[in-house]
Design an enzyme around this catalytic site. Structure first.
Site, PDB file in Angstrom:
ATOM      1  CD1 TRP A  14     -39.837  -1.661 -48.649  1.00 31.02           C
ATOM      2  CD2 TRP A  14     -38.587  -3.041 -47.430  1.00 31.02           C
ATOM      3  NE1 TRP A  14     -40.673  -2.594 -48.091  1.00 31.02           N
ATOM      4  CE2 TRP A  14     -39.937  -3.457 -47.332  1.00 31.02           C
ATOM      5  CE3 TRP A  14     -37.613  -3.762 -46.737  1.00 31.02           C
ATOM      6  CZ2 TRP A  14     -40.332  -4.559 -46.575  1.00 31.02           C
ATOM      7  CZ3 TRP A  14     -38.014  -4.867 -45.988  1.00 31.02           C
ATOM      8  CH2 TRP A  14     -39.353  -5.254 -45.905  1.00 31.02           C
ATOM      9  CB  CYS A  55     -36.581  -7.048 -49.645  1.00 33.10           C
ATOM     10  SG  CYS A  55     -36.380  -6.323 -48.020  1.00 33.10           S
ATOM     11  CE1 TYR A 111     -42.961  -5.742 -54.630  1.00 38.38           C
ATOM     12  CE2 TYR A 111     -44.414  -6.669 -52.961  1.00 38.38           C
ATOM     13  CZ  TYR A 111     -43.339  -5.872 -53.307  1.00 38.38           C
ATOM     14  OH  TYR A 111     -42.645  -5.198 -52.326  1.00 38.38           O
ATOM     15  CG  HIS A 112     -42.435 -10.302 -53.334  1.00 41.87           C
ATOM     16  ND1 HIS A 112     -43.125 -10.265 -52.138  1.00 41.87           N
ATOM     17  CD2 HIS A 112     -41.619  -9.219 -53.316  1.00 41.87           C
ATOM     18  CE1 HIS A 112     -42.740  -9.218 -51.429  1.00 41.87           C
ATOM     19  NE2 HIS A 112     -41.810  -8.568 -52.132  1.00 41.87           N
ATOM     20  CG  HIS A 123     -37.816  -7.503 -54.587  1.00 37.38           C
ATOM     21  ND1 HIS A 123     -37.268  -8.491 -53.799  1.00 37.38           N
ATOM     22  CD2 HIS A 123     -38.917  -7.065 -53.934  1.00 37.38           C
ATOM     23  CE1 HIS A 123     -38.014  -8.632 -52.705  1.00 37.38           C
ATOM     24  NE2 HIS A 123     -39.024  -7.777 -52.763  1.00 37.38           N
ATOM     25  CE1 TYR A 142     -38.259  -5.057 -50.886  1.00 38.66           C
ATOM     26  CE2 TYR A 142     -39.374  -3.248 -51.966  1.00 38.66           C
ATOM     27  CZ  TYR A 142     -39.416  -4.482 -51.372  1.00 38.66           C
ATOM     28  OH  TYR A 142     -40.603  -5.154 -51.272  1.00 38.66           O
TER      29      TYR A 142
END
Length: 967
Positions: A622, A560, A824-825, A910, A604
């Protein structure tokens, strides 16, 4: 291909997760080194248990299977014996080595699992999977890839196919220790069609509870597994069984199943027992039903039925599973299937063995007239009628790939409905092969027959009997032919076979040599509890080989992070699980080095390369201290330079860029994944995800000024991409990070100097969040993956169809369907050959069913002809390897072209890719047939670094790019 890896001791637990159908997470990894999490903040950022609305693949029963091998054939049966202590092991003869499984029947297959034999020697590295119906003629690979060199169970996932034979080939040994390979166990996984995208669907119940609770039927389509439809029970008495919900998909699809998720609270009331499923094209006339019974459990369950074209699907609950009362309830209902594969009938002709023309106009041609009120009828006047069988023969004018037929009976009356039928095909009108035999129901509803793909020009539908034995007649209102399910459709592009990776690719960067750098976290399948190292892999699209490496020398778990490509080709990775760290990858030396720590720990966050080579970053609560809580300031910007490292920019306040996320924990979700665009004069445009846009400066102590509002709502986990100079397309996202409906909205942002304007354009067909957007050489934008209802580590409501935005029409077109969910991801990047790589998703620990150890490559429609063949494309025969901003360069091609564009090498994680941007390059033709191009002089627009140069012909077909350096 999806690859999930588990230790030998976890195989039973992992298989339980597969069968139960939940995204489960084992929080303590068996192979994780001891030690505290690198960032205590990450302790509460752990994947949660999310019920899967559609069951995941389970092993097929192996009874009666036969297996052969190219070497050590006498021990090949050990991979089917259920004993991981026994194994098949070849001699050290030349690779590749093969195992071929004969299932003795045609089965729906979605993948396989491979358990290595004990000991490291013989572990399979590169592999491929092929299928066959006869054991002689083999398909192109349906999956390829590279396994990690470890002992744990690995899963190869492919799009569902129907086959009898499966060949699993070992191309290399994982550690190049020997040419011998080994396997302890091989399982084949059963398959279903994917869940269809539900955007725009409506649902109608026979009753719903609204007085005592929110039990509305729409809850069954909202993507939220905690809400549910409940039949009316208040005021008493409750409405009696049966209860029904009818889904309107708004368009026809080829539907083959229904997935039912029971209510997920503590009560079992209303869990459906016996059911009836009906389909319809018009919501009035229903095809013969499929019936069965669901078990009295909380797990997702699938009801399968023969593929049929339908717009409406009705689920009727005939009983309550536990006989607890007259109730019915559904948390989520999904329909499984494929996009409508009906072929265009333009130019087709049809003849009949007989047709009625004396008593009525019932010519054979009426089955192709797109008028459901007219119909073909076999001759009955003058009496006697021509006896059965009757034949319709179609000439498609050219050989096409077929996969089915759909029959619409006459609109009024019942005489002549076809009962038993036979379908045959031919390429030459001489030799005929039967593709299907069966019986249509005695119904007015449209009915569908699907058969294995076959090439044919001529098709015969032979009516053998009349459905009700009412007489020697046959009738049909319309006959449609189908392409094979999942086939290449003109102008929709095509997805290639899945490519396996030794890790979940959560982050990716395109390198100057055309290879793709990917990484996950401190483990290949998990992120929680990082320990100062990162599992990476470099994938070569030219060979399909992935080379794994664990980077520990920088002390940085790079999950991230912010990512930026420098002018010299190096990749700067900042923050994440080790929130203050900086690591730099140099593709020229293939080496990682540590950089100076950031002044503010972040995760993030986004970062962007400026025109002068500096890197600006902002936000990222994050990880590290959470901005806006307990006296911690909002995470203002800072800037990196090669000479001075990181410098805080307190004037670059993050506050104006924050979203209004519903999460109450300060900026924890409000300052994530900002959309940053370098621009003229060293400025940075923050175009989202907040609806408020801002100009940031990295000069002095930093500054921020408003750039206006984008319109619409906040769009967290949406995307924004510059598709031409100063033109940005923003799509999708949601008002909060998770747990709310995504949007299909699209906005066109235009930047001229310091003036920013925005207007809404036509929406996508699907609502999306957690998707990726990739700009193509022709200026169109591909939107891939995402969810209708964003929930991390869940593939519920995943959107498998890509969409393509056209800057000329400012509208989207639906593209081909991917095999694997990308939620997600997940990541996506443009490759130098003009195709798009899409991969990853998950990273939620051992046993998590949404870990996707794979990628797929999408071939855009500009690279395909109408028949799906490769389109002729221009070749850049001469181009510079580097140029300065403002330079005029000369390039040459092998044929006339009409345009040029350059696209900067992308970096992505992301949903954020701040490096990709496309610029059109005006050109002039030289006297000797070359082309002169001028590189934009403004370094804020043509940001120094490595770019891909494309030439495009008059049809918009791009060349393979020449990679060159600017600056």
């Amino acid at each position: 291909m999806r690859v999930r890896r588990r230790g030998r001791g976890a195989v039973a637990t992992a298989m339980l997760c597969v069968l139960v159908g939940v995204a489960a997470v084992v929080h303590q990894q068996p192979d994780a080194p001891p030690g505290p999490a690198a960032d205590p903040h990450a302790g509460h950022i752990v994947p949660s248990l999310v019920p899967a609305a559609v069951t995941t693949a389970a092993p097929l029963p192996r009874t009666g299977w036969e297996i052969t091998a190219d070497d050590a054939a006498e021990t090949a049966t050990r991979v089917l014996d259920g004993d991981p202590a026994t194994s098949w092991r070849t001699a050290a003869t030349a690779l590749p080595h093969h195992l071929t499984i004969d299932t003795r029947n045609r089965v729906a297959l979605s993948g396989l699992t491979y358990l290595p034999a004990a000991g490291e020697t013989g572990r399979i590295g590169q592999y491929q999977v092929q299928i066959s119906d006869n054991g002689t003629t083999w398909s192109a690979p349906v999956a390829t890839g590279t396994f990690a060199d470890d002992e744990v169970l690995k899963t190869v996932a492919i799009g569902t196919v129907v086959t009898r034979y499966v060949r699993f080939s070992a191309l290399t040994e994982a550690g190049n220790r020997t040419s011998a390979v080994a396997a302890a166990e091989i399982n084949l996984l059963g398959g279903t069609d994917p869940a269809l995208p539900r955007t725009g669907w409506t649902i109608a119940p026979d009753s719903q509870e609204t007085a005592a609770q929110n039990g509305r039927a729409v809850n069954a389509l909202d993507g939220n597994t905690t809400t549910f439809w409940h039949s009316r029970y208040s005021p008493a008495p409750a409405g009696p069984l049966p209860h029904a919900i009818t889904v309107d998909m708004k368009t026809a699809n080829l539907v083959s199943g229904l997935a039912y998720l029971p209510r997920q609270d503590t009560s079992k009331n209303g869990q459906i027992g016996r059911y009836r499923i009906e389909t319809s094209m018009n919501g009035t006339v229903w095809a013969p039903p499929s019936t069965g019974a669901f078990t009295d459990s909380k797990s997702a369950q699938i009801a399968r039925f023969a593929p049929t074209l339908a717009r409406f699907v009705k689920l009727t609950a005939l009983s309550e599973a536990g006989n607890r009362g007259p109730w019915s309830s559904v948390a989520e209902v999904n329909l499984l299937g494929r996009a409508n594969p009906t072929l265009s009938r333009s130019g087709w002709t049809v003849t009949a063995s007989s047709q009625e023309t004396a008593a009525a106009d019932n010519r054979a041609a009426l089955v192709l007239d797109d008028n459901a009120t007219t119909f073909w009828h076999s001759r009955y006047s003058p009496a006697p009628a021509v006896p059965l069988p009757h034949t319709l023969q179609f000439d498609l004018t050219r050989v096409v790939n077929l996969g089915g037929l759909s029959y619409l009976p006459r609109p009024t009356g019942v005489n002549g409905r076809i009962g038993q039928y036979r379908i045959a095909t031919s390429t030459d009108n001489s030799t005929w092969d039967v593709q299907a035999n069966g019986t249509f129901g005695d119904s007015a509803a449209q009915q569908t027959v699907v058969f294995p793909p076959v090439d044919a020009r001529y098709v015969r539908l032979i009516a053998v009997t009349e459905a009700g034995n009412r007489g020697p007649w046959s009738t049909a209102a319309e006959i449609y032919l189908l392409g094979p399910s999942g086939s290449i459709v003109p102008q929709r592009g095509a997805w290639g076979a899945p490519v396996g990776f030794p890790l979940v690719p959560v982050a990716a960067a395109l390198l100057p040599n055309g290879k793709v750098l990917t990484w996950s976290a401190f483990q290949k399948d998990a992120f929680s509890g990082g320990t100062g190292k990162t599992v990476t892999a470099i994938w070569d699209p030219a060979t399909g080989v992935s080379t794994q490496r664990t980077v520990s020398n920088t002390g940085h778990d790079m999950f991230c992070p912010g990512i930026s490509a420098l002018p010299d080709g190096r990749v700067v990775v900042t923050g994440g699980n080790n929130s203050e760290k900086t690591s730099i990858y140099n593709p020229a030396t293939d080496a990682w080095t540590g950089g100076p720590n950031m002044t503010t720990p972040r995760g993030y966050q986004s970062s962007v390369t400026l025109g002068d080579g500096r890197v600006f970053t902002i936000g990222g609560s994050w990880s590290g201290p959470i901005g806006g809580t307990n006296g911690v300031p909002h995470k203002a910007g800072e800037v990196w330079s090669a000479s001075g490292g990181w410098k805080a920019l307190p004037g670059a306040d993050a506050t104006p860029s924050l979203t209004a996320d519903a999460n109450p924990l300060g900026d924890y979700r409000k300052d994530n994944h900002t959309w940053l665009f370098a621009w003229s004069g060293g400025k940075v445009l923050q175009a989202g995800p907040s609806r408020r846009m801002n100009w940031y400066s990295a000069d002095g102590t930093g500054s921020v000024t408003t750039a206006g509002t984008r319109g619409g709502t906040d769009a967290m986990n949406g995307t924004a991409v510059m598709y031409d100079t100063g033109k940005i397309l923003a799509v999708g996202g949601a008002t909060s990070y998770e747990g709310v409906e995504a949007t299909a909205d699209a906005h066109l942002i235009t930047v001229r100097g310091s003036t920013v304007t925005s207007r809404q354009v036509s929406s996508m067909a699907n609502t999306r969040s957690f998707h990726s957007s990739v700009v193509l050489p022709d200026g169109r934008v591909a939107v891939i993956g995402g969810q209708n209802f964003p929930v991390p580590f869940s593939d519920n409501t995943a959107v498998l169809n890509a969409e393509l935005w056209d800057p000329v029409t400012e509208s989207f077109s639906t593209m081909a369907t991917a095999r694997v969910p990308r939620t997600y991801h997940s990541v996506a990047l443009l490759l130098p050959d003009g195709r798009v790589f899409s991969g990853g998703g998950g990273l939620c620990g051992a046993g998590c069913s949404t870990n996707h150890f794979d990628g797929e490559i999408w071939t855009p429609p500009y690279l395909l002809t109408a028949t799906g063949a490769a389109a002729p494309r221009p070749v850049l025969t001469e181009a510079p390897t580097e140029a300065a901003n403002g330079d005029t360069v000369t390039v040459r091609t092998d044929r006339e072209v009409t345009g040029f564009a350059m696209v900067r090498m992308g970096t992505v994680t992301h949903t954020v890719n701040t490096d990709q941007r496309r610029l059109s390059l005006p050109h002039t033709t030289t006297a000797d047939g070359g082309y002169e191009l001028t590189i934009p002089p403004d370094t804020g627009i043509a940001v120094p670094g490595y770019w891909m140069l494309f030439a495009l012909d008059a049809k918009g077909v791009p060349s393979v790019a020449k990679i060159f350096k600017i600056g």
